[in-house]
Write an enzyme that holds these catalytic residues in place. Structure first.
Site, short mmCIF file in Angstrom:
data_model
loop_
_atom_site.label_atom_id
_atom_site.label_comp_id
_atom_site.label_asym_id
_atom_site.label_seq_id
_atom_site.Cartn_x
_atom_site.Cartn_y
_atom_site.Cartn_z
CG ASP A 95 6.78 12.61 -7.50
OD1 ASP A 95 6.76 13.44 -8.43
OD2 ASP A 95 7.44 12.78 -6.45
CG ASP A 98 -1.97 1.04 1.24
OD1 ASP A 98 -2.05 1.78 0.24
OD2 ASP A 98 -2.69 1.14 2.23
CE LYS A 100 -3.40 5.08 1.00
NZ LYS A 100 -2.90 3.98 1.87
#
Length: 478
Positions: free
Chosen positions: A317, A312, A314
């Protein structure tokens, strides 16, 4: 087509590719978890200039009868091939960026062209055809015309047929069947390996009933009314197929979020709850004593208990940065996690960057969140769905609070689930398994402290598994 090229030239090319290990045979575990008898790494061609020049010339010959004003290589392996074609035959070249720069012209297509120019797309290997289609789609957005693409190797897994439905004719120099036939005849592989490869191709074909562009619109059934087995058959991504099969076979649509900070505690917890879950979710950057040995132990438990690992992370960018974050650093997530996830704030470049680091992986997009006051709503969620549909070979679904679409191949995972609803002091809002799976029609529940924070996590994990799977069975029986 390759019928303009002599049989001897093609046969020698195949042997040369084998000799430089551009194609390998054995038992290769892909990042998707699927075992493949063949592995292709045609990037190695750039280290053999004469062979690279020959491959580029054969691609040009395959396109000899076509009318085109420019060439564009699919990033990144095909870029040097397109460059050689451009230089050797005085054809203008266009470059497709993976993501737009945040300065300068911010263009995704670089080079000199006029609206209406015909562009030839160049690729090294085609499987589903999705990478070619992404490039074609972008070129068309810039008012360029594309009717043809040339490829060194067609793996014969449905890409040619899928591209044809979008008005793109694929011209291949080599096919998978020809490649293994020649290598078997030349004594490089035995007949058993040849048969194994051909069976793998046959059993791992992509759906050709729809096009790349509109296949989703042609689905006749709603995802929320289909079984996990049926949806696995509709999935493009091999990780998604495997997950649907695990959910069906284990009768589990439960993911456990093991947000502990010590490696030994995580391994102990995973071994306890592993029999009841289909996914184990980690937050690797909170582990205080992370080592490669921890990863090895986690992978062994995934094999033992038949679950997938979901890091996880996330990612949020630009594409180039997430490519390095996912594939490198101290964690090297792409090497061991079957699934990761990303925010779509940076736009589609975040998905393209992740895919570049691990084309055999799988990504969930964060479409909604369970925390109070979060901003992942409305137009953000709609744009996230669009990005997923444009990259459905790599994106396998969403983190969401309710089903955001009825596309069968997308898995909707809901965090913030407890047997009893409510909230905590930090704004986390909880829902029950039945509310998530039956009422909100999502597929998989993610449970953290409701399992990891109790004295008997194995028994409680089974309670969650039974509650979530019963809600799924109730939903599809309506």
């Amino acid at each position: 087509m390759a019928d303009k090229i002599s049989e001897d030239v093609l046969d020698k090319l195949i042997v040369d590719l084998f000799e430089i290990e551009g194609v390998k045979f054995g038992d290769f575990k892909l990042k998707s978890g699927i075992h493949s008898p063949a592995y292709f790494d045609l990037r190695v061609i750039v280290s053999y200039p004469k062979l690279m020049k020959q491959v580029s010339e054969l691609l040009y010959i395959a396109a000899a009868d076509l009318n085109f004003d420019s060439v564009c290589g699919v990033p990144y392996t095909a870029l040097p091939l397109a460059t050689v074609i451009s230089v050797e035959h005085d054809k203008p070249m266009l470059i497709r960026r993976r993501e737009a720069k945040d300065y300068g012209t911010k263009k995704m297509i670089e080079g000199k062209y006029r609206p209406g120019d015909m562009c030839l797309v160049v690729e090294d290997v085609v499987t589903s055809g999705s990478s070619v289609f992404e490039t074609v789609q972008l070129l068309r957005e810039y008012e360029l015309r594309v009717r043809d693409a040339v490829v060194l190797l067609d793996r014969e897994q449905g890409g040619t047929e899928r591209l044809k439905k979008d008005g793109i004719k694929l011209h291949s120099v080599l096919t998978m069947s020809r490649l293994v036939d020649v290598l078997q005849r030349e004594g490089k592989i035995d007949n058993g390996m040849r048969t194994k490869v051909l069976k793998f191709v046959e059993h791992n074909k992509f759906d050709t009933s729809g096009s790349q562009g509109d296949g989703l619109a042609q689905r006749k059934q709603l995802a929320s009314s289909m079984t996990f087995k049926q949806r696995g058959e509709a999935a493009q991504n091999l990780v998604a197929r495997r997950l649907f099969n695990i959910m069906e076979n284990k009768q589990s649509n439960l993911a456990v979020s093991v947000d502990l900070t010590k490696s030994a505690d995580i391994i102990k917890m995973v071994d306890q709850v592993g029999p009841h879950v289909c996914v184990v979710k980690t937050h690797v950057d909170i582990i205080e004593d992370f080592t490669a040995d921890f990863v090895s132990k986690l992978q062994k438990l995934a094999e033992k208990h038949n679950f997938l690992i979901f890091e996880d992370r996330k990612y949020a960018d630009i594409g180039n940065t997430v490519c390095h974050q996912y594939g490198g650093g101290i964690y090297k997530v792409a090497d061991w996690a079957h699934i990761t996830n990303a925010h779509t704030v940076p736009g589609p470049g975040v998905v393209q960057g992740l895919k570049q680091a691990n084309k055999d992986g799988a990504c969930l997009l964060i479409a909604e969140m369970s925390s109070s006051g979060n901003l992942a709503t409305g137009e953000y969620t709609k744009e996230t769905l669009k990005i997923a549909r444009d990259h459905s070979d790599f994106v396998i679904g969403f983190i969401c609070q309710s089903r955001i679409c009825e596309d069968p191949e997308f898995i909707c995972m809901t965090p913030g689930v407890k047997l009893e609803g409510g909230g905590d002091s930090l704004g986390q809002q909880y829902t029950t398994p039945r509310d998530a799976v039956f009422s909100r029609r999502t597929d998989l529940v993610i449970v953290g402290r409701g399992i990891t924070g109790v004295t008997n996590p194995e028994a409680v994990a089974n309670e969650y598994r039974l509650a979530a799977f019963a809600s799924y069975q109730e939903r599809i029986s309506q």
